[in-house]
Design a protein around this motif. Sequence first.
Motif, PDB file in Angstrom:
ATOM      1  N   SER A  14     -39.692 -45.858  47.520  1.00 55.15           N
ATOM      2  CA  SER A  14     -39.330 -47.261  47.293  1.00 55.15           C
ATOM      3  C   SER A  14     -37.847 -47.435  47.594  1.00 55.15           C
ATOM      4  N   PHE A  15     -37.513 -48.505  48.298  1.00 54.71           N
ATOM      5  CA  PHE A  15     -36.124 -48.798  48.663  1.00 54.71           C
ATOM      6  C   PHE A  15     -35.718 -50.098  47.974  1.00 54.71           C
ATOM      7  N   LEU A  29     -46.055 -49.608  55.405  1.00 54.13           N
ATOM      8  CA  LEU A  29     -44.802 -50.183  54.917  1.00 54.13           C
ATOM      9  C   LEU A  29     -45.090 -51.536  54.298  1.00 54.13           C
ATOM     10  N   ILE A  30     -44.652 -51.685  53.051  1.00 57.91           N
ATOM     11  CA  ILE A  30     -44.775 -52.984  52.384  1.00 57.91           C
ATOM     12  C   ILE A  30     -43.369 -53.475  52.074  1.00 57.91           C
ATOM     13  N   VAL A  31     -43.057 -54.688  52.530  1.00 51.77           N
ATOM     14  CA  VAL A  31     -41.754 -55.285  52.219  1.00 51.77           C
ATOM     15  C   VAL A  31     -42.006 -56.466  51.296  1.00 51.77           C
ATOM     16  N   VAL A  32     -41.441 -56.430  50.102  1.00 52.59           N
ATOM     17  CA  VAL A  32     -41.595 -57.563  49.177  1.00 52.59           C
ATOM     18  C   VAL A  32     -40.224 -57.995  48.658  1.00 52.59           C
ATOM     19  N   LYS A  33     -40.224 -59.063  47.903  1.00 52.83           N
ATOM     20  CA  LYS A  33     -38.977 -59.578  47.344  1.00 52.83           C
ATOM     21  C   LYS A  33     -39.071 -59.549  45.824  1.00 52.83           C
ATOM     22  N   MET A  34     -38.060 -59.016  45.178  1.00 53.19           N
ATOM     23  CA  MET A  34     -37.980 -59.145  43.735  1.00 53.19           C
ATOM     24  C   MET A  34     -37.103 -60.357  43.448  1.00 53.19           C
ATOM     25  N   LEU A  35     -37.530 -61.194  42.535  1.00 56.59           N
ATOM     26  CA  LEU A  35     -36.745 -62.380  42.194  1.00 56.59           C
ATOM     27  C   LEU A  35     -36.152 -62.201  40.805  1.00 56.59           C
ATOM     28  N   TYR A  36     -34.918 -62.599  40.631  1.00 55.99           N
ATOM     29  CA  TYR A  36     -34.321 -62.553  39.291  1.00 55.99           C
ATOM     30  C   TYR A  36     -33.250 -63.634  39.215  1.00 55.99           C
ATOM     31  N   SER A  37     -32.917 -64.024  38.029  1.00 54.70           N
ATOM     32  CA  SER A  37     -31.871 -65.031  37.842  1.00 54.70           C
ATOM     33  C   SER A  37     -30.790 -64.425  36.970  1.00 54.70           C
ATOM     34  N   ARG A  38     -29.586 -64.401  37.480  1.00 57.26           N
ATOM     35  CA  ARG A  38     -28.474 -63.814  36.726  1.00 57.26           C
ATOM     36  C   ARG A  38     -28.205 -64.651  35.470  1.00 57.26           C
ATOM     37  N   ASN A  39     -27.899 -65.925  35.675  1.00 49.51           N
ATOM     38  CA  ASN A  39     -27.559 -66.754  34.516  1.00 49.51           C
ATOM     39  C   ASN A  39     -28.709 -67.670  34.125  1.00 49.51           C
ATOM     40  N   ASN A  40     -28.934 -68.666  34.957  1.00 53.72           N
ATOM     41  CA  ASN A  40     -30.016 -69.583  34.653  1.00 53.72           C
ATOM     42  C   ASN A  40     -30.900 -69.726  35.884  1.00 53.72           C
ATOM     43  N   LEU A  55     -31.475 -68.558  41.125  1.00 60.07           N
ATOM     44  CA  LEU A  55     -32.488 -67.572  41.452  1.00 60.07           C
ATOM     45  C   LEU A  55     -32.055 -66.779  42.687  1.00 60.07           C
ATOM     46  N   GLU A  56     -32.086 -65.434  42.559  1.00 59.52           N
ATOM     47  CA  GLU A  56     -31.722 -64.607  43.712  1.00 59.52           C
ATOM     48  C   GLU A  56     -32.884 -63.700  44.085  1.00 59.52           C
ATOM     49  N   ALA A  57     -32.958 -63.364  45.371  1.00 60.50           N
ATOM     50  CA  ALA A  57     -34.037 -62.505  45.854  1.00 60.50           C
ATOM     51  C   ALA A  57     -33.465 -61.178  46.299  1.00 60.50           C
ATOM     52  N   GLU A  58     -34.127 -60.089  45.894  1.00 67.80           N
ATOM     53  CA  GLU A  58     -33.718 -58.766  46.357  1.00 67.80           C
ATOM     54  C   GLU A  58     -34.898 -58.110  47.041  1.00 67.80           C
ATOM     55  N   GLN A  59     -34.638 -57.516  48.200  1.00 70.97           N
ATOM     56  CA  GLN A  59     -35.741 -56.910  48.941  1.00 70.97           C
ATOM     57  C   GLN A  59     -36.095 -55.537  48.387  1.00 70.97           C
ATOM     58  N   VAL A  60     -37.390 -55.306  48.214  1.00 68.02           N
ATOM     59  CA  VAL A  60     -37.883 -53.985  47.830  1.00 68.02           C
ATOM     60  C   VAL A  60     -38.899 -53.553  48.887  1.00 68.02           C
ATOM     61  N   SER A  61     -38.672 -52.386  49.497  1.00 67.20           N
ATOM     62  CA  SER A  61     -39.612 -51.871  50.501  1.00 67.20           C
ATOM     63  C   SER A  61     -40.315 -50.654  49.923  1.00 67.20           C
ATOM     64  N   ILE A  83     -36.760 -52.135  56.725  1.00 62.69           N
ATOM     65  CA  ILE A  83     -36.273 -51.723  55.398  1.00 62.69           C
ATOM     66  C   ILE A  83     -34.808 -52.116  55.219  1.00 62.69           C
ATOM     67  N   ILE A  84     -34.014 -51.877  56.273  1.00 64.96           N
ATOM     68  CA  ILE A  84     -32.565 -52.086  56.167  1.00 64.96           C
ATOM     69  C   ILE A  84     -32.202 -53.574  56.222  1.00 64.96           C
ATOM     70  N   ASN A  85     -32.900 -54.331  57.088  1.00 64.71           N
ATOM     71  CA  ASN A  85     -32.611 -55.765  57.199  1.00 64.71           C
ATOM     72  C   ASN A  85     -33.208 -56.488  56.001  1.00 64.71           C
ATOM     73  N   THR A  86     -32.338 -56.897  55.086  1.00 63.91           N
ATOM     74  CA  THR A  86     -32.833 -57.476  53.828  1.00 63.91           C
ATOM     75  C   THR A  86     -33.195 -58.965  53.955  1.00 63.91           C
ATOM     76  N   GLN A  87     -33.215 -59.480  55.192  1.00 65.37           N
ATOM     77  CA  GLN A  87     -33.601 -60.880  55.401  1.00 65.37           C
ATOM     78  C   GLN A  87     -35.063 -61.024  55.821  1.00 65.37           C
ATOM     79  N   GLU A  88     -35.822 -59.905  55.722  1.00 65.95           N
ATOM     80  CA  GLU A  88     -37.217 -59.943  56.171  1.00 65.95           C
ATOM     81  C   GLU A  88     -38.080 -60.826  55.274  1.00 65.95           C
ATOM     82  N   ARG A  89     -39.144 -61.395  55.870  1.00 73.04           N
ATOM     83  CA  ARG A  89     -40.180 -62.046  55.066  1.00 73.04           C
ATOM     84  C   ARG A  89     -41.057 -60.958  54.462  1.00 73.04           C
ATOM     85  N   PRO A  90     -41.597 -61.153  53.275  1.00 78.19           N
ATOM     86  CA  PRO A  90     -42.547 -60.174  52.738  1.00 78.19           C
ATOM     87  C   PRO A  90     -43.675 -59.930  53.741  1.00 78.19           C
TER      88      PRO A  90
END
Lengths: 336, 336, 336, 336, 336
Positions: A123-124, A92-103, A107-113, A75-82
């Motif tokens: 949910s974390f 425990l399910i570790v997934v990545k939320m993807l979003y783009s700040r500008n364009n 594209l950036e990935a944020e971990q959601v556990s 959960i804490i290590n945000t470099q995990e693979r889903p």
Amino acid sequence: MMDSSQEVKHPISLDLYSFGEGHFEKHHITNSEQIIPFLESEHKFWLNMPNLNNIDLLNEIKNIFDLHTMAMEDIINTQERPKVEIYDHFILIVVKMLYSRNNLADLEAEQVSIVIGKNYVISFQEHAFDIFDGIRVRIENPSGKIRKHGTDYFAYTLLDAIVDEYYSLLEKVTDKIEVLEDEIISEEKRVKLSEIYNQRKSIQLLKKVIWPTRELLSTLKKSESFLIKRRTLPFINDIYEQTVEIMENLEMQRESITTLVEIYMTNISLKQNEVMKTLTIIATIFIPLTFVAGVYGMNFEYMPELKWEYGYWFTWSIFLGISILMVIYFKRKRWF
Amino acid sequence: MMDSSQEVKHPISLDLYSFGEGHFEKHHITNSEQIIPFLESEHKFWLNMPNLNNIDLLNEIKNIFDLHTMAMEDIINTQERPKVEIYDHFILIVVKMLYSRNNLADLEAEQVSIVIGKNYVISFQEHAFDIFDGIRVRIENPSGKIRKHGTDYFAYTLLDAIVDEYYSLLEKVTDKIEVLEDEIISEEKRVKLSEIYNQRKSIQLLKKVIWPTRELLSTLKKSESFLIKRRTLPFINDIYEQTVEIMENLEMQRESITTLVEIYMTNISLKQNEVMKTLTIIATIFIPLTFVAGVYGMNFEYMPELKWEYGYWFTWSIFLGISILMVIYFKRKRWF
Amino acid sequence: MMDSSQEVKHPISLDLYSFGEGHFEKHHITNSEQIIPFLESEHKFWLNMPNLNNIDLLNEIKNIFDLHTMAMEDIINTQERPKVEIYDHFILIVVKMLYSRNNLADLEAEQVSIVIGKNYVISFQEHAFDIFDGIRVRIENPSGKIRKHGTDYFAYTLLDAIVDEYYSLLEKVTDKIEVLEDEIISEEKRVKLSEIYNQRKSIQLLKKVIWPTRELLSTLKKSESFLIKRRTLPFINDIYEQTVEIMENLEMQRESITTLVEIYMTNISLKQNEVMKTLTIIATIFIPLTFVAGVYGMNFEYMPELKWEYGYWFTWSIFLGISILMVIYFKRKRWF
Amino acid sequence: MMDSSQEVKHPISLDLYSFGEGHFEKHHITNSEQIIPFLESEHKFWLNMPNLNNIDLLNEIKNIFDLHTMAMEDIINTQERPKVEIYDHFILIVVKMLYSRNNLADLEAEQVSIVIGKNYVISFQEHAFDIFDGIRVRIENPSGKIRKHGTDYFAYTLLDAIVDEYYSLLEKVTDKIEVLEDEIISEEKRVKLSEIYNQRKSIQLLKKVIWPTRELLSTLKKSESFLIKRRTLPFINDIYEQTVEIMENLEMQRESITTLVEIYMTNISLKQNEVMKTLTIIATIFIPLTFVAGVYGMNFEYMPELKWEYGYWFTWSIFLGISILMVIYFKRKRWF
Amino acid sequence: MMDSSQEVKHPISLDLYSFGEGHFEKHHITNSEQIIPFLESEHKFWLNMPNLNNIDLLNEIKNIFDLHTMAMEDIINTQERPKVEIYDHFILIVVKMLYSRNNLADLEAEQVSIVIGKNYVISFQEHAFDIFDGIRVRIENPSGKIRKHGTDYFAYTLLDAIVDEYYSLLEKVTDKIEVLEDEIISEEKRVKLSEIYNQRKSIQLLKKVIWPTRELLSTLKKSESFLIKRRTLPFINDIYEQTVEIMENLEMQRESITTLVEIYMTNISLKQNEVMKTLTIIATIFIPLTFVAGVYGMNFEYMPELKWEYGYWFTWSIFLGISILMVIYFKRKRWF
């Protein structure tokens, strides 16, 4: 398990949603001990951790819910693979939320556990994002499915919200590629190859995130944990099939990009061809003419043509004759 | 199941075909309740929903035939991937019909869902298309196979009609690619790369639809549902093999396109080569000649050649000599 | 099964070979009923249908040998993929014979179906081709293996004859590619890219036919039909391995073609380079010289060099100097 | 089995090595009947057939060792794919020895067949090559492993000798590719694309031979024949892993070649760029200058500049000015 | 097993770390016999062999720990592929440490073998590298996990240290590729294609090493050796997933490089296009002008324009007219 109960608690601020058929309460948690009574409740509850900054709090959560050390590290290590990990009393399910700040290029990935327990879902998030706002609305709806189903269905709604984000990113990428396609084929705007390249990178990143997500959903479908009820399986299968479809579409877009690059390169070649033709037409017409003019610019004392009364006009007829022959030649070669 | 029977019914207009060995009746349904008696009939019947607009009707159908909520969602959501779902008392097949309004570049997909029950087949179309017209004819034929076989065979004829459409699209794409191939190889007509590109897109779309269709037919073959009789399996296998063959042909066409693009690019290079050669031949012959003419156009007071009686003719012999040498050189290099 | 026996028979002309250890008879069949007694014979027999034109005859054959409707459809529909179908009392093998009327670019496929029964083998050809002539010779040889083995071995000899044809086509393609390779590498003859393209198409077609043939042989090996005896398996395995090897060789040839196209493209680039160099060398030497000559062709009243006695010769030394410097420069750049 | 014993024997010349713990004898066989007593010996023996020319001898061997007809055909037909066949009382291994007579482009394959029996190993070579010389030395060494282990270990040493040859060929190819790489990157020597092409062909051939060899070793590992003892398995696994590694290295070399071709093509493009730049610089500087010189070479009666005292020098300043501007422009474009 | 104990020992210098819960001792071993008592100790111990030079010592180790001959060969032969071998009383893991002396182009591999026994771990390095320094520090920490867990966990820490190195190499490669990407896209610095090529080679080498490492970790996970405890599996799974992630990232980087090469090639084409345009613009403007100037430089006696008072100025207006038309034409074509 509860050995941290004597320590001084830091003031925290969390929302806990207790819900069930005909029941809904929103509690504001300021001390992690306030969570404990809910564990024994007949209702389900959802706890959302908006960030991973407060290590003490995370440790308390770990103890309260008896989470495995490896699970907490994931959960804490945000470099995990889903991935999904099936433990004895929780999943425990570790997934990545993807979003783009500008364009799309950024594209950036944020971990959601997501931790699914018997009567709770935690949910974390890496940062407090608004992806779960829709779920907050649905949970307050007394006749919604969320209230009736178990924690597995609730976890499904969270995953569904994340996979929906993938869809909207896929659409953005698809739209951008279609715009590039139109611009390249119509040749109206000068497209930079690096713009195409950025789309390819976005696709790569999406695939990198969605591929293991698909795997984890497949694992979840086949897991025989008591926490995943049989009637929830069709829903999990549904988002699984969505990830399959996104992957297929990404593959199609990747192929489109390959074709676009080909068309782009061909356009460059075609333009160069046109430039070369222009040069060749002008040069091959005027270089021989200039030679003829040069000949009669020579200063030899004995040059009979120079004295001929119609020499000048005759020379002009040579000029015209050569030009016309050349133009006919180029017409035949279909150069213009 | 029948709890909607007290509501006010909207006037609807559906055709219900009741059929069996030595039996055929066409009923016009204006109220969904009229369907109920047929469920108990000894004959099979086919109900075709020409569109998905009337949500109330769809709900009534759901109740009458006791369809699962997820099944109904799959039918209504027209973004589904082709798939088969085996339920306890019915089988749901979701496929895509492909058609092109104008030309191949505008290939569109329409979802067709087929529900196979014990003595009924329901088909749901997105828009009322004429693909099942042939089946209406065959069902009226007293000695046809359709009358004798069960609902599984009837569903097979529907699927067969759809897969036949794929075949005709494959043929259209193949024809178009062959035309492009001829045009590119003969170099008679100037082909735009975007035309080739459109064919590649059609192939991509066909593959995207046919690939999961193949999978679903494979699943159907292996399914052990009581609704699929053993003697229908060879027929299902037959359309399965057709999809395999279409996929193989599409793959071949995709490779053909790759080769076409290569030939296209090479032709551009060859043409550029020809343009360059023309320029080089003209320029390398006349540039030195122009130089020589320029030399004798100089105004030096002391230039012995200018006074020589045969200077002018000698210069012409130099012109000719240089030209002939150049032509021989180019001939040797096989430049023309 | 025999219900067509009362109908009027069309005169037909078929050869039936009855054979066994120490036995060989060639019968001329003019009426399909003549076949029936052989079914009860202790000897094996081979019936070759030279074409599929006589539908009545095919129906009679179907009835005499009790062939399944689907099997007969597979035999008649010549668009089938190569496949094997194991029925209760016979095995149907559908394969493709490949041949080229004129050259490799016109590769055509003809369907050959083989039915293996307890004591008979029937072969159905699209057109009467001579591929089975060799087998007619071998069957007449009293000490040949064909006489001793069962119908499965006889079917193997038919398949073997067809796969041998694939080999000879592979060899033709390989030879043609080697010729193209030599021509392209030696650069002696101007090869058209479309010639390479035709070979690629032949390879594609061969692969399309041989791939499912390999599959069917693999299925046949593993089939546990009583019609395939254990001692025939090594022979079937042998032709299976031949198809594997042909596929591998085709793959190698396909890669060779890819490389050939690369070399072809590079040769075009190299030639263009040479053309450009020729132009550049001539132009960069003579353009500056022409400029110098142009300078002293100007008509200014005050140009001191023009009056200088050695001006003309000095100008020539400038011409020579520039030329020599340029030549040295190009030599250094290794442009010639 | 022994029914050929009454026939007249051709004089033959074979070496038979009888060996075992503390035992070694080399026998010269001139008549195939001399082999028979060794079959009953307590020692193992190795018989090497240096060629396949003497068909009579091969038939005698077939009878003496009771080899299956199909096995003998595999041995004699030198076009076989590498494979292993497990028979009841012996194992047949068919492999390919690769060697290059002159250079790598002429890689040739020779078939080597190995028959492993209870107390014998027979090896069949196409031509008498010296690959097994090292084994002759090792067999004479009283303390070597060969003496102690069974016939399976002996067959392993033969296979090992052949796989070692693959390694040395891989090294040769790798070395040659590295030389080509250096030459292409340093651009010192003009490499022909066909040289790169030859390496690619060698790699293709190696892969074609090693791939099925790997398969056969894998089959041998898993075979449960009594002829392969458990303690020999690690040795077979060892050469299996060697073939895996060779395949991986070949794949890497193939990728290197693809990259080399790319660099090669880019170098051509870069050179063409340089040629074009040279032409453009010279032409764009001198063409305008020549125009100016041409202007003042015109013969109009009224041209005021011609009469101006400093007209000539002013023209030169124009020449210089244009040249300097052009040079600055090219510098800015970083063309030199 | 201990039969070498009577021989004269060479003075050696090894560090042996004996450890356990609440126990830590560092022993300096100068004679391999000193190791024997530890085998019976209740504590675990770690022995690191800093190189493979002393064959005698390796043989003594082999005897002391009763290692299999094949295992010892795997350890000594530094050309092995990464692999795991499960023996009865120990597990042998062979992996590769990667490091770069100067820059990434010189990536070198060093073999590290790890033997896991009941109460010991032996590591064999090719050269004494400092990769295990971190572990020496952690082993001295009394409360660390290393002390508490078994030899399997200790082996995991060694593997973890090696996989961490892969990560840092991946990062270096990624960084270098990003720098190249920026340089190529911004076109600021002239990048050599061979630099991109070197990165591709590094990726190839990394993949070649990590691919089998992933396999061996997967095998280790599934091995049911008593030496791998159940609670260590999550840790092994963790490094397994790290290798999966590194492989995925390498694949992404490989694709990035392919794209970079494409952009590189396109940039060359675009530059060539620009060069050609410059030449064409200058040449097509001035070549016709020079022709006009040449015409009025002719020496015909009868040329009416020459006598016209405004002839010279009129000619200049022709010059200007042609130039302006040409500039408009090029503007329309958007050439500048």
